[in-house]
Each structure stands twice: as C-alpha cells, then as structure tokens.
Design a protein around this motif. Sequence first.
Motif, PDB file in Angstrom:
ATOM      1  N   ASN A  27       0.966  -0.752  -0.068  1.00 31.03           N
ATOM      2  CA  ASN A  27      -0.027  -0.169   0.202  1.00 31.03           C
ATOM      3  C   ASN A  27       0.758   0.979  -0.276  1.00 31.03           C
ATOM      4  OD1 ASN A  27      -2.511  -0.981   0.301  1.00 31.03           O
ATOM      5  ND2 ASN A  27      -2.199  -1.894   2.524  1.00 31.03           N
ATOM      6  N   PRO A  28       1.176   2.023  -1.435  1.00 34.19           N
ATOM      7  CA  PRO A  28       1.775   3.238  -1.227  1.00 34.19           C
ATOM      8  C   PRO A  28       1.380   4.208  -0.400  1.00 34.19           C
ATOM      9  CG  PRO A  28       0.953   3.237  -3.829  1.00 34.19           C
ATOM     10  CD  PRO A  28       0.440   1.975  -2.422  1.00 34.19           C
ATOM     11  N   LYS A  29       2.442   5.551  -0.241  1.00 31.50           N
ATOM     12  CA  LYS A  29       2.128   6.655  -0.107  1.00 31.50           C
ATOM     13  C   LYS A  29       3.388   7.354  -0.535  1.00 31.50           C
ATOM     14  CE  LYS A  29      -0.001   9.607   3.907  1.00 31.50           C
ATOM     15  NZ  LYS A  29      -0.422  10.027   4.809  1.00 31.50           N
ATOM     16  N   THR A  30       3.455   8.443  -0.827  1.00 25.51           N
ATOM     17  CA  THR A  30       3.702   9.667  -1.020  1.00 25.51           C
ATOM     18  C   THR A  30       4.144  11.246  -0.572  1.00 25.51           C
ATOM     19  OG1 THR A  30       3.570   8.893  -3.802  1.00 25.51           O
ATOM     20  CG2 THR A  30       5.121  10.760  -3.071  1.00 25.51           C
ATOM     21  N   PHE A  31       5.352  11.173   0.329  1.00 24.69           N
ATOM     22  CA  PHE A  31       5.494  11.931   0.718  1.00 24.69           C
ATOM     23  C   PHE A  31       6.784  13.395  -0.530  1.00 24.69           C
ATOM     24  CE2 PHE A  31       5.082   9.191   3.613  1.00 24.69           C
ATOM     25  CZ  PHE A  31       3.784   9.976   4.399  1.00 24.69           C
ATOM     26  N   LYS A  32       6.313  15.085  -0.359  1.00 28.50           N
ATOM     27  CA  LYS A  32       7.135  15.047  -1.637  1.00 28.50           C
ATOM     28  C   LYS A  32       7.859  16.773  -0.312  1.00 28.50           C
ATOM     29  CE  LYS A  32       4.402  14.610  -5.399  1.00 28.50           C
ATOM     30  NZ  LYS A  32       5.122  13.996  -6.321  1.00 28.50           N
ATOM     31  N   LYS A  33       9.056  17.415  -1.002  1.00 26.68           N
ATOM     32  CA  LYS A  33       9.700  17.239  -0.167  1.00 26.68           C
ATOM     33  C   LYS A  33      10.320  17.070   1.241  1.00 26.68           C
ATOM     34  CE  LYS A  33       8.237  21.584  -3.030  1.00 26.68           C
ATOM     35  NZ  LYS A  33       8.109  23.061  -3.344  1.00 26.68           N
ATOM     36  N   VAL A  34      11.083  15.926   1.414  1.00 26.99           N
ATOM     37  CA  VAL A  34      11.693  15.681   2.187  1.00 26.99           C
ATOM     38  C   VAL A  34      12.196  15.718   2.331  1.00 26.99           C
ATOM     39  CG1 VAL A  34       9.525  14.509   3.736  1.00 26.99           C
ATOM     40  CG2 VAL A  34      10.849  13.370   1.880  1.00 26.99           C
ATOM     41  N   GLU A  35      13.376  15.467   3.489  1.00 24.86           N
ATOM     42  CA  GLU A  35      15.373  14.514   3.854  1.00 24.86           C
ATOM     43  C   GLU A  35      14.658  13.348   3.986  1.00 24.86           C
ATOM     44  OE1 GLU A  35      19.331  16.627   5.996  1.00 24.86           O
ATOM     45  OE2 GLU A  35      17.084  18.292   6.220  1.00 24.86           O
ATOM     46  N   MET A  36      15.335  12.923   3.648  1.00 33.97           N
ATOM     47  CA  MET A  36      16.114  11.461   4.052  1.00 33.97           C
ATOM     48  C   MET A  36      17.209  11.678   5.175  1.00 33.97           C
ATOM     49  SD  MET A  36      14.192  10.346   2.354  1.00 33.97           S
ATOM     50  CE  MET A  36      14.189   8.649   2.965  1.00 33.97           C
ATOM     51  N   ASP A  38       9.766  15.543   7.589  1.00 35.85           N
ATOM     52  CA  ASP A  38       9.229  17.438   6.367  1.00 35.85           C
ATOM     53  C   ASP A  38       9.636  18.399   7.252  1.00 35.85           C
ATOM     54  OD1 ASP A  38       7.518  17.576   8.793  1.00 35.85           O
ATOM     55  OD2 ASP A  38       5.996  16.716   7.993  1.00 35.85           O
ATOM     56  N   ASP A  39       9.970  19.778   7.238  1.00 32.52           N
ATOM     57  CA  ASP A  39       9.866  21.112   7.581  1.00 32.52           C
ATOM     58  C   ASP A  39       9.051  20.880   8.852  1.00 32.52           C
ATOM     59  OD1 ASP A  39       6.812  21.435   6.696  1.00 32.52           O
ATOM     60  OD2 ASP A  39       7.305  23.376   5.498  1.00 32.52           O
ATOM     61  N   LYS A  40       8.140  19.910   9.502  1.00 33.87           N
ATOM     62  CA  LYS A  40       7.860  20.599  10.656  1.00 33.87           C
ATOM     63  C   LYS A  40       8.338  19.134  11.607  1.00 33.87           C
ATOM     64  CE  LYS A  40       3.987  23.143   9.747  1.00 33.87           C
ATOM     65  NZ  LYS A  40       4.381  23.145   8.627  1.00 33.87           N
ATOM     66  N   PHE A  41       9.905  18.882  11.153  1.00 32.55           N
ATOM     67  CA  PHE A  41      10.258  17.247  11.895  1.00 32.55           C
ATOM     68  C   PHE A  41       9.220  15.892  12.439  1.00 32.55           C
ATOM     69  CE2 PHE A  41      12.301  20.896  12.357  1.00 32.55           C
ATOM     70  CZ  PHE A  41      13.565  21.290  12.106  1.00 32.55           C
ATOM     71  N   LYS A  42       8.068  15.970  11.328  1.00 27.39           N
ATOM     72  CA  LYS A  42       6.781  14.776  11.091  1.00 27.39           C
ATOM     73  C   LYS A  42       8.381  13.673  10.819  1.00 27.39           C
ATOM     74  CE  LYS A  42       3.399  16.647  11.031  1.00 27.39           C
ATOM     75  NZ  LYS A  42       1.829  16.683  10.608  1.00 27.39           N
ATOM     76  N   ALA A  43       8.373  12.713  10.985  1.00 27.93           N
ATOM     77  CA  ALA A  43       8.916  11.745  10.553  1.00 27.93           C
ATOM     78  C   ALA A  43       8.525  10.509   9.989  1.00 27.93           C
ATOM     79  CB  ALA A  43       9.865  10.263  10.867  1.00 27.93           C
ATOM     80  N   PHE A  44       8.343  10.027   8.710  1.00 29.38           N
ATOM     81  CA  PHE A  44       8.015   8.794   7.911  1.00 29.38           C
ATOM     82  C   PHE A  44       8.783   7.817   7.860  1.00 29.38           C
ATOM     83  CE2 PHE A  44       5.593  13.026   6.627  1.00 29.38           C
ATOM     84  CZ  PHE A  44       5.457  12.575   7.792  1.00 29.38           C
ATOM     85  N   GLY A  45       8.195   6.712   7.547  1.00 31.68           N
ATOM     86  CA  GLY A  45       9.838   5.680   6.739  1.00 31.68           C
ATOM     87  C   GLY A  45       8.857   4.042   6.548  1.00 31.68           C
ATOM     88  N   GLY A  46      10.125   3.466   6.354  1.00 32.44           N
ATOM     89  CA  GLY A  46       9.487   2.144   5.956  1.00 32.44           C
ATOM     90  C   GLY A  46      10.557   1.665   4.553  1.00 32.44           C
TER      91      GLY A  46
END
Length: 167
Positions: free
Chosen positions: A84-93, A117-125
Amino acid sequence: MKSISALLFTLFLVINFSAQEKEICRYTKTLTGFLMVLREGDDVISRIENLAKTENIPSASFTGIGFAADVTFGFYDFNAKKFNPKTFKKVEMGSLTGSIAWNEKGASIHIHGVATDDKFKAFGGHILSIHVGTGSMEIYITASDKKLERKIEQPLNANVLQLSCQQ
C-alpha cells in the motif's frame, strides 16, 4: 583584428557549452565499494541498479542521506500480498539503508528509509520509489565479492534474499 576576436569569442562559447553539456560524475570507486553523489531529479533506485550492472557488483549493502523531491513508501499488506503506497514530497532523508542482489530480471534493489518533513515529522519503511530533491543525495555502497540472489517466495509473494550456508 575583428575577425580574430570573433573567432576567439566563438571558440570560447564552444568550449564553455561543451563543458556544461558533459555528464556530471555520479559515483567514484572507494576501497570498500563506491560513493554516489546524486543530483536533483535523479531516480535513486534506477541509478543504483545502473551502477550494479555497469560495475558488475555481485552484492552490496548501502546507506545514504540527502534531500528527496518525492519518496513513495510501501507498507506490505500480507493478506492482499501487495504494498500500500504513500508518497511524501520535499523531505529530507535522515536515513537510507538497503542491499543490492540479483534476480532473473537483473539487479534487485531493496531499500528502506526514514524521511522528515519541515515540521520534523518522520515517516519510514520500505521505499518503492525516490527522486533526489534540491541539493544532493550521498550513498555509500559497500560491495561484497559473493553474488546474492532474490527469489519470490510463497505464500506471501515476497522477494526474499537467498543465502547458501555452504562454504
């Protein structure tokens, strides 16, 4: 005199534009493998696949950091046997980690990561696709001399790294 100046100016333009059209170096050999520096717009997975093919890398592990214009993570649904995909834009890895192996189609790249993201929320996997954003992305590849392969295993339909424990 005017024609010499025009000739010199033309020569300057040709040399200058030729230098700008040259491909920017994307990787260099190191003692343990390779260092890649990818640029804005580069498809990260495709660049790693091409490196594996071009340099005939039997297998490798890699880590990286940098800016992504977009990254698509996939969370595997074991019942549906698909991501199940989810895309994030303009992020820092903040972290990329993965491996290079081979399957019947060629180089097989398995990559995971954490993006903020620019609010320091993290996403991963698990990363399904990723493109470099403004700036660059650095990937350090540690090569191995043993060829590794991936095969689809059932019942999950998962692409699993195969090991041979015989020496």
